[in-house]
Design a protein around this motif. Sequence first.
Motif, PDB file in Angstrom:
ATOM      1  N   ASN A  65      42.605  48.069  28.078  1.00  0.00           N
ATOM      2  CA  ASN A  65      43.394  47.835  29.294  1.00  0.00           C
ATOM      3  C   ASN A  65      44.874  48.104  29.048  1.00  0.00           C
ATOM      4  OD1 ASN A  65      41.314  47.188  30.934  1.00  0.00           O
ATOM      5  ND2 ASN A  65      41.642  44.964  30.912  1.00  0.00           N
ATOM      6  N   ASP A  91      51.141  43.579  25.546  1.00  0.00           N
ATOM      7  CA  ASP A  91      51.631  44.960  25.596  1.00  0.00           C
ATOM      8  C   ASP A  91      52.961  45.039  26.325  1.00  0.00           C
ATOM      9  OD1 ASP A  91      51.350  45.626  28.505  1.00  0.00           O
ATOM     10  OD2 ASP A  91      49.205  45.319  28.108  1.00  0.00           O
ATOM     11  N   THR A 131      39.168  46.767  40.289  1.00  0.00           N
ATOM     12  CA  THR A 131      39.900  47.745  39.485  1.00  0.00           C
ATOM     13  C   THR A 131      40.966  48.400  40.345  1.00  0.00           C
ATOM     14  OG1 THR A 131      39.718  49.727  38.114  1.00  0.00           O
ATOM     15  CG2 THR A 131      38.229  49.603  39.988  1.00  0.00           C
ATOM     16  N   THR A 132      42.066  48.799  39.707  1.00  0.00           N
ATOM     17  CA  THR A 132      43.076  49.556  40.447  1.00  0.00           C
ATOM     18  C   THR A 132      43.020  51.012  39.993  1.00  0.00           C
ATOM     19  OG1 THR A 132      44.708  49.059  38.751  1.00  0.00           O
ATOM     20  CG2 THR A 132      44.658  47.590  40.646  1.00  0.00           C
ATOM     21  N   LYS A 133      42.035  51.294  39.126  1.00  0.00           N
ATOM     22  CA  LYS A 133      41.948  52.655  38.589  1.00  0.00           C
ATOM     23  C   LYS A 133      41.146  53.554  39.524  1.00  0.00           C
ATOM     24  CE  LYS A 133      42.493  50.613  34.130  1.00  0.00           C
ATOM     25  NZ  LYS A 133      41.878  50.134  32.893  1.00  0.00           N
ATOM     26  N   GLY A 177      36.046  48.027  36.484  1.00  0.00           N
ATOM     27  CA  GLY A 177      36.451  46.667  36.861  1.00  0.00           C
ATOM     28  C   GLY A 177      35.606  45.593  36.211  1.00  0.00           C
ATOM     29  N   LEU A 178      35.050  45.905  35.032  1.00  0.00           N
ATOM     30  CA  LEU A 178      34.206  44.915  34.360  1.00  0.00           C
ATOM     31  C   LEU A 178      34.853  44.336  33.104  1.00  0.00           C
ATOM     32  CD1 LEU A 178      30.672  46.520  34.677  1.00  0.00           C
ATOM     33  CD2 LEU A 178      31.448  44.363  35.654  1.00  0.00           C
ATOM     34  N   LEU A 213      37.933  42.786  32.237  1.00  0.00           N
ATOM     35  CA  LEU A 213      38.465  41.431  32.252  1.00  0.00           C
ATOM     36  C   LEU A 213      37.415  40.429  32.687  1.00  0.00           C
ATOM     37  CD1 LEU A 213      42.099  41.863  33.567  1.00  0.00           C
ATOM     38  CD2 LEU A 213      41.369  41.078  31.321  1.00  0.00           C
TER      39      LEU A 213
HETATM   40  N1  LIG Z   1      47.226  45.210  30.227  1.00  0.00           N
HETATM   41  C1  LIG Z   1      47.237  45.493  31.525  1.00  0.00           C
HETATM   42  N2  LIG Z   1      48.340  46.003  32.124  1.00  0.00           N
HETATM   43  C2  LIG Z   1      48.366  46.269  33.447  1.00  0.00           C
HETATM   44  N3  LIG Z   1      47.315  46.065  34.287  1.00  0.00           N
HETATM   45  C3  LIG Z   1      46.194  45.577  33.758  1.00  0.00           C
HETATM   46  C4  LIG Z   1      46.088  45.259  32.359  1.00  0.00           C
HETATM   47  N4  LIG Z   1      44.840  44.751  32.144  1.00  0.00           N
HETATM   48  C5  LIG Z   1      44.198  44.784  33.341  1.00  0.00           C
HETATM   49  N5  LIG Z   1      44.989  45.267  34.316  1.00  0.00           N
HETATM   50  C6  LIG Z   1      44.637  45.416  35.727  1.00  0.00           C
HETATM   51  O1  LIG Z   1      43.473  44.671  35.998  1.00  0.00           O
HETATM   52  C7  LIG Z   1      42.456  45.503  36.550  1.00  0.00           C
HETATM   53  C8  LIG Z   1      41.104  45.016  36.098  1.00  0.00           C
HETATM   54  O2  LIG Z   1      40.934  45.189  34.718  1.00  0.00           O
HETATM   55  P1  LIG Z   1      39.457  45.332  34.132  1.00  0.00           P
HETATM   56  O3  LIG Z   1      39.565  45.496  32.661  1.00  0.00           O
HETATM   57  O4  LIG Z   1      38.633  44.188  34.622  1.00  0.00           O
HETATM   58  O5  LIG Z   1      38.894  46.629  34.834  1.00  0.00           O
HETATM   59  P2  LIG Z   1      39.314  48.127  34.578  1.00  0.00           P
HETATM   60  O6  LIG Z   1      40.135  48.241  33.336  1.00  0.00           O
HETATM   61  O7  LIG Z   1      39.935  48.628  35.830  1.00  0.00           O
HETATM   62  O8  LIG Z   1      37.893  48.824  34.383  1.00  0.00           O
HETATM   63  P3  LIG Z   1      36.943  48.722  33.060  1.00  0.00           P
HETATM   64  O9  LIG Z   1      37.574  47.745  32.130  1.00  0.00           O
HETATM   65  O10 LIG Z   1      35.627  48.243  33.578  1.00  0.00           O
HETATM   66  O11 LIG Z   1      36.895  50.099  32.531  1.00  0.00           O
HETATM   67  C9  LIG Z   1      42.813  46.897  36.074  1.00  0.00           C
HETATM   68  O12 LIG Z   1      42.281  47.884  36.941  1.00  0.00           O
HETATM   69  C10 LIG Z   1      44.343  46.856  36.091  1.00  0.00           C
HETATM   70  O13 LIG Z   1      44.818  47.044  37.396  1.00  0.00           O
END
Ligand SMILES: Nc1ncnc2c1ncn2[C@@H]1O[C@H](COP(=O)(O)OP(=O)(O)OP(=O)(O)O)[C@@H](O)[C@H]1O
Length: 380
Positions: free
Chosen positions: A275, A314, A333-335, A342-343, A345
């Motif tokens: 992340n 970070d 997810t914001t991606k 979005g799995l 966290l």
């Molecule tokens: N270190 C970080 N810095 C900025 N935004 C973060 C960070 N970690 C998580 N996020 C935000 O939280 C959202 C959810 O994170 P999560 O790990 O659950 O899903 P993801 O990274 O989008 O997808 P996946 O982990 O399943 O590949 C992310 O899409 C992002 O917007």
Amino acid sequence: MHDKRTPAIHAFEDGQQFRLLVQSVVDYAIYMLDPDGYICNWNEGGRRIKGYDDEEIIGQHFSRFYVPADRDAGEPQYGLRMARENGRYEKEGWRLRKDGSRFWASVVIDPIVIDGQLIGYAKVTRDVTERHESTLRLAEAQHALLQAKKIEAIGKLTLGLSHDFNNLLGVIVNSLDLISAHRDDEKRVTRLVEGALRAADRGTLLTRQLLSFARGQALAPEVLDINELVLGMKDVLLRACGVGIEIDLSLATDLPSVRVDRTQLEAALLNLVINSRDSFADKGRITVATGLADRRPPEIESSVEDFVCVCVVDNGPGMSEDVVQQAVQPFFTTKEVGRGSGLGLSQAHGFAAQSGGYLHIDSEPDQGTRVTMYFPALED
Ligand SMILES: Nc1ncnc2c1ncn2[C@@H]1O[C@H](COP(=O)(O)OP(=O)(O)OP(=O)(O)O)[C@@H](O)[C@H]1O
Ligand SMILES: [Mg+2]
């Protein structure tokens, strides 16, 4: 002008007028019941709504309007008792007309008490079938909408996952192609192998996450030293980050052990590091730190005194308050499609909670992000 009517005439006329008034109400069935629930009198509204004539109804028990199930359950007697005890009873339910058809009734029963003695009940019934049906239709429509939204969410998820896996397979297949074309270029081969391994790791993590999400995570906890686990993961973490990104470890000494599932903890750490990596435009610094929690997370209801924590910090762009609020929800997810499911966290959060611990996100726009997992410290 002087009114010549005597009080008796007044009373008679008032009574007459009042009866006329009650009789001309056609949208409400108004009855008078005796103390045992037998009908003494009713109005035009009652005749219209229920479909009976006077002689069929006067002297009958009012429970004949109830559907058999409610009658057997003692609903009519219960209504009278509640009205007597509480001064009023209101309820909605199905009632029967003479022709056997049902209507949804709103019912109010008031006790009539004169000089402290109960002389009967006033019962007002209204046919609210239309309103009831539109409420039901609305609920049905909402249910259908929810269902449609779920299907849409599953569609999005499947789309995202297929893209993810396609990308990863693409990386692996390309790397293998290039390796077979440039077998002698050792440096290039090493880089290609690393890239392919990174993609395979990500694929493994993704399937693991999906499985644990589907199964609700069956944990296999074991006693372990968090520092040792972090050190053992250093290569994987470095490989996950690639060039331009620095990773520091900051491990506290003399940490108590914890009892957690090793594979899940590794997956959670990898998720947090990935992340952070994903949040950087190109360069960035990530610190993985362990320690004893200096404050007990207030959200935790447990007799445990000490918590061991491991956090990933970070200096990326951070998250808005809105994103922080939703970040741990599965599939948030914001991606863009194919870049995140979005799995991550949600896995880390669910795992920490199931291990008797907790996950906390500290993040603000332009202030970087710190995600901490707390686990109960073992006494010895
Ligand atoms: N270190 C970080 N810095 C900025 N935004 C973060 C960070 N970690 C998580 N996020 C935000 O939280 C959202 C959810 O994170 P999560 O790990 O659950 O899903 P993801 O990274 O989008 O997808 P996946 O982990 O399943 O590949 C992310 O899409 C992002 O917007
Ligand atoms: Mg993630």
